[in-house]
Design a protein around this motif. Sequence first.
Motif, PDB file in Angstrom:
ATOM      1  N   LEU A  28     -16.018  40.039  13.279  1.00  0.00           N
ATOM      2  CA  LEU A  28     -15.927  40.026  14.736  1.00  0.00           C
ATOM      3  C   LEU A  28     -17.319  40.120  15.363  1.00  0.00           C
ATOM      4  O   LEU A  28     -17.610  39.421  16.341  1.00  0.00           O
ATOM      5  CB  LEU A  28     -15.058  41.188  15.213  1.00  0.00           C
ATOM      6  CG  LEU A  28     -13.569  41.092  14.857  1.00  0.00           C
ATOM      7  CD1 LEU A  28     -12.858  42.396  15.185  1.00  0.00           C
ATOM      8  CD2 LEU A  28     -12.906  39.928  15.601  1.00  0.00           C
ATOM      9  N   GLN A  29     -18.162  40.949  14.794  1.00  0.00           N
ATOM     10  CA  GLN A  29     -19.528  41.080  15.309  1.00  0.00           C
ATOM     11  C   GLN A  29     -20.301  39.778  15.199  1.00  0.00           C
ATOM     12  O   GLN A  29     -21.178  39.494  16.022  1.00  0.00           O
ATOM     13  CB  GLN A  29     -20.264  42.193  14.557  1.00  0.00           C
ATOM     14  CG  GLN A  29     -19.775  43.592  14.872  1.00  0.00           C
ATOM     15  CD  GLN A  29     -20.429  44.653  14.001  1.00  0.00           C
ATOM     16  OE1 GLN A  29     -20.863  44.367  12.880  1.00  0.00           O
ATOM     17  NE2 GLN A  29     -20.496  45.875  14.495  1.00  0.00           N
ATOM     18  N   GLN A  30     -19.975  38.979  14.178  1.00  0.00           N
ATOM     19  CA  GLN A  30     -20.670  37.713  13.965  1.00  0.00           C
ATOM     20  C   GLN A  30     -20.068  36.565  14.758  1.00  0.00           C
ATOM     21  O   GLN A  30     -20.506  35.424  14.621  1.00  0.00           O
ATOM     22  CB  GLN A  30     -20.679  37.383  12.472  1.00  0.00           C
ATOM     23  CG  GLN A  30     -21.531  38.351  11.644  1.00  0.00           C
ATOM     24  CD  GLN A  30     -21.546  38.015  10.169  1.00  0.00           C
ATOM     25  OE1 GLN A  30     -20.736  37.208   9.693  1.00  0.00           O
ATOM     26  NE2 GLN A  30     -22.456  38.628   9.429  1.00  0.00           N
ATOM     27  N   GLY A  31     -19.068  36.861  15.568  1.00  0.00           N
ATOM     28  CA  GLY A  31     -18.517  35.848  16.450  1.00  0.00           C
ATOM     29  C   GLY A  31     -17.292  35.124  15.936  1.00  0.00           C
ATOM     30  O   GLY A  31     -16.831  34.160  16.568  1.00  0.00           O
ATOM     31  N   TYR A  32     -16.756  35.549  14.806  1.00  0.00           N
ATOM     32  CA  TYR A  32     -15.536  34.931  14.292  1.00  0.00           C
ATOM     33  C   TYR A  32     -14.305  35.593  14.905  1.00  0.00           C
ATOM     34  O   TYR A  32     -14.354  36.747  15.355  1.00  0.00           O
ATOM     35  CB  TYR A  32     -15.469  35.055  12.766  1.00  0.00           C
ATOM     36  CG  TYR A  32     -16.552  34.303  12.051  1.00  0.00           C
ATOM     37  CD1 TYR A  32     -16.455  32.920  11.862  1.00  0.00           C
ATOM     38  CD2 TYR A  32     -17.680  34.964  11.569  1.00  0.00           C
ATOM     39  CE1 TYR A  32     -17.448  32.213  11.209  1.00  0.00           C
ATOM     40  CE2 TYR A  32     -18.687  34.266  10.913  1.00  0.00           C
ATOM     41  CZ  TYR A  32     -18.567  32.891  10.739  1.00  0.00           C
ATOM     42  OH  TYR A  32     -19.559  32.212  10.103  1.00  0.00           O
ATOM     43  N   ARG A  33     -13.214  34.875  14.907  1.00  0.00           N
ATOM     44  CA  ARG A  33     -11.917  35.448  15.244  1.00  0.00           C
ATOM     45  C   ARG A  33     -11.242  35.851  13.939  1.00  0.00           C
ATOM     46  O   ARG A  33     -11.474  35.219  12.912  1.00  0.00           O
ATOM     47  CB  ARG A  33     -11.062  34.442  16.009  1.00  0.00           C
ATOM     48  CG  ARG A  33     -11.613  34.104  17.402  1.00  0.00           C
ATOM     49  CD  ARG A  33     -10.860  32.948  18.019  1.00  0.00           C
ATOM     50  NE  ARG A  33     -11.091  31.714  17.263  1.00  0.00           N
ATOM     51  CZ  ARG A  33     -10.167  30.777  17.058  1.00  0.00           C
ATOM     52  NH1 ARG A  33      -8.935  30.937  17.519  1.00  0.00           N
ATOM     53  NH2 ARG A  33     -10.458  29.688  16.382  1.00  0.00           N
ATOM     54  N   VAL A  34     -10.420  36.874  13.992  1.00  0.00           N
ATOM     55  CA  VAL A  34      -9.820  37.408  12.771  1.00  0.00           C
ATOM     56  C   VAL A  34      -8.315  37.570  12.933  1.00  0.00           C
ATOM     57  O   VAL A  34      -7.840  38.073  13.956  1.00  0.00           O
ATOM     58  CB  VAL A  34     -10.442  38.770  12.387  1.00  0.00           C
ATOM     59  CG1 VAL A  34      -9.736  39.338  11.149  1.00  0.00           C
ATOM     60  CG2 VAL A  34     -11.942  38.624  12.127  1.00  0.00           C
ATOM     61  N   ARG A  35      -7.604  37.136  11.926  1.00  0.00           N
ATOM     62  CA  ARG A  35      -6.166  37.420  11.803  1.00  0.00           C
ATOM     63  C   ARG A  35      -5.998  38.319  10.582  1.00  0.00           C
ATOM     64  O   ARG A  35      -6.374  37.934   9.474  1.00  0.00           O
ATOM     65  CB  ARG A  35      -5.362  36.143  11.621  1.00  0.00           C
ATOM     66  CG  ARG A  35      -3.860  36.384  11.362  1.00  0.00           C
ATOM     67  CD  ARG A  35      -3.144  35.072  11.123  1.00  0.00           C
ATOM     68  NE  ARG A  35      -3.179  34.249  12.323  1.00  0.00           N
ATOM     69  CZ  ARG A  35      -2.992  32.926  12.334  1.00  0.00           C
ATOM     70  NH1 ARG A  35      -2.790  32.275  11.187  1.00  0.00           N
ATOM     71  NH2 ARG A  35      -3.034  32.247  13.463  1.00  0.00           N
TER      72      ARG A  35
END
Length: 224
Positions: A28-35
Amino acid sequence: MPTVPQGGKVLVSGANGYIAMWIVKILLQQGYRVRGTMRSAEKGKFMSDYFAKLGYGEAFEFVIVQDIIKDGTFNEAVKDVDAIEHMASPVHFNPGDLQETLKPAIQGTVSMLKSTMKNGTNVKHIMITSSTAAITSLNLDLFTEPRIFSEQDWNEASPKEVEELGSKASATTIYCASKSLAERAAWDFYNEHKAQVQWDLTVINPPAVTYESSHGGTNYVAEM
């Protein structure tokens, strides 16, 4: 290795685990979305609330996967994600039915790969968190002389001991066997279907997990 686009979505299985929560946070900190996958709505709400407080509310979502052993259990979870971090695997050292450790580790890993091959049309890369327990056994004296391990090395001693002793094998040996057998199953599946999939497979083998206790001192979490 295919790259995952910035802002892409990453599936993290067993997302409420100790290591997995750190992985989710870093992604999340690196700009990805997470499921994230977890076994109950209660755990999912905890995760959602936690990351919402950190400002990542819209970037994190969760799905319930109650039984990772079943074929197809990840079919919906893998849809529309760009990469997968498979981390869901039992970590306990309590005596009991050895299949409580072996089946989720082995079949859960293969189930993820099967679902990805079927429904993960956007997936470019899968990473599985294994352990040095898949490479070397506790029976090997690593301190007599330095030794370099590679992808050619496997822990064959622990699975053999489990095969011979069954549930009478130590909980640690059963755990080590689960890591070795699960990783072998992953590579066997990938190599068998390599021509049919569009994703790469990577396995990492951490030796130990440590954290600083709030009461002082260093604690250890699983692995070898």
